[in-house]
Write a protein that holds these residues in place. Sequence first.
Motif, PDB file in Angstrom:
ATOM      1  N   GLU A  64      -8.192   6.973  11.563  1.00 16.25           N
ATOM      2  CA  GLU A  64      -9.407   6.152  11.313  1.00 16.25           C
ATOM      3  C   GLU A  64      -8.888   5.286  10.334  1.00 16.25           C
ATOM      4  N   LEU A  65      -9.047   3.873  10.186  1.00 17.61           N
ATOM      5  CA  LEU A  65      -8.688   3.190   9.209  1.00 17.61           C
ATOM      6  C   LEU A  65      -9.970   2.307   8.692  1.00 17.61           C
ATOM      7  N   TRP A  66     -10.009   2.615   7.606  1.00 17.58           N
ATOM      8  CA  TRP A  66     -11.250   2.152   6.753  1.00 17.58           C
ATOM      9  C   TRP A  66     -10.934   1.122   5.715  1.00 17.58           C
ATOM     10  N   VAL A  67     -11.645  -0.103   5.409  1.00 22.11           N
ATOM     11  CA  VAL A  67     -11.491  -0.839   4.135  1.00 22.11           C
ATOM     12  C   VAL A  67     -12.752  -1.013   3.682  1.00 22.11           C
ATOM     13  N   ALA A 109      -1.960   0.440  11.817  1.00 18.28           N
ATOM     14  CA  ALA A 109      -2.495   0.865  12.929  1.00 18.28           C
ATOM     15  C   ALA A 109      -1.304   1.202  13.860  1.00 18.28           C
ATOM     16  N   ARG A 128      -9.853  -0.724  15.828  1.00 17.82           N
ATOM     17  CA  ARG A 128      -9.119   0.197  14.989  1.00 17.82           C
ATOM     18  C   ARG A 128      -9.550   0.282  13.705  1.00 17.82           C
ATOM     19  N   TYR A 129     -10.483  -0.465  13.258  1.00 17.58           N
ATOM     20  CA  TYR A 129     -10.939  -0.667  11.894  1.00 17.58           C
ATOM     21  C   TYR A 129     -12.160  -0.734  11.554  1.00 17.58           C
ATOM     22  N   ARG A 130     -12.588  -0.087  10.384  1.00 17.10           N
ATOM     23  CA  ARG A 130     -14.136  -0.446  10.037  1.00 17.10           C
ATOM     24  C   ARG A 130     -14.151  -0.737   8.533  1.00 17.10           C
ATOM     25  N   VAL A 131     -14.870  -1.856   8.355  1.00 17.21           N
ATOM     26  CA  VAL A 131     -14.851  -2.412   7.085  1.00 17.21           C
ATOM     27  C   VAL A 131     -16.274  -2.511   6.353  1.00 17.21           C
ATOM     28  N   LEU A 184      -2.493  -4.015   7.023  1.00 17.56           N
ATOM     29  CA  LEU A 184      -3.627  -3.259   8.140  1.00 17.56           C
ATOM     30  C   LEU A 184      -2.910  -3.188   9.307  1.00 17.56           C
ATOM     31  N   ARG A 239     -17.220  -3.015  12.487  1.00 14.99           N
ATOM     32  CA  ARG A 239     -16.250  -2.287  13.327  1.00 14.99           C
ATOM     33  C   ARG A 239     -15.336  -3.465  14.017  1.00 14.99           C
TER      34      ARG A 239
END
Length: 182
Positions: free
Chosen positions: A101-104, A94, A128-131, A90, A181
């Motif tokens: 857009e980075l999603w997990v 980045a 940077r991330y959405r989980v 991850l 987020r």
Amino acid sequence: MAGKFSFHLRAADPRCRLPAKVIIGQRETETAAHVLLKLLGYLLLHRERLQIEPPLHDDNIPYLPDLVQFDYTLRAALWVECGECGVDKLDRLAVKVPEAELWVFKRSPAEAEHLLRLMARHELRRGRYRVVGFDAAMFAELEALLRPRNEVFWVVGTLDPPNLQLDFNGLWFDAPFRLWRF
């Protein structure tokens, strides 16, 4: 490939441009849960040019996304990881796909919270991330219903508030999920 799963898709909203059928391959190292996470990610984030495990056009990125959307210059605009995903990967994503857009997607809120704690401990970049963590009971029920050929009637998937409604192989699901987020 260890197997493949086909999903015949129908949407309640005629403006939703889901394809009639999606086939998701299962690699030897992937579980049925991984396949379901890819499907749910595909449905929730569906947009034009969203692809499932396509080849990348950039030799500098040593990873294969579960889901990706390329912009018109073939750079990743959306990158989705499903299931097991290390914080080192991850962190590198980045940098390697800075505009994406980075999603997990995780099977449960507990798995998502564990990842978030690891991300904080390793001081990954913020913003940077959405989980996403799905309802664990709902996900287990979906997994039990998964067959090589599946019927999906997609009603709605919203991110604010996080909720999804679908009929999966004849069983109705209306479940909230958690979205963080980071």
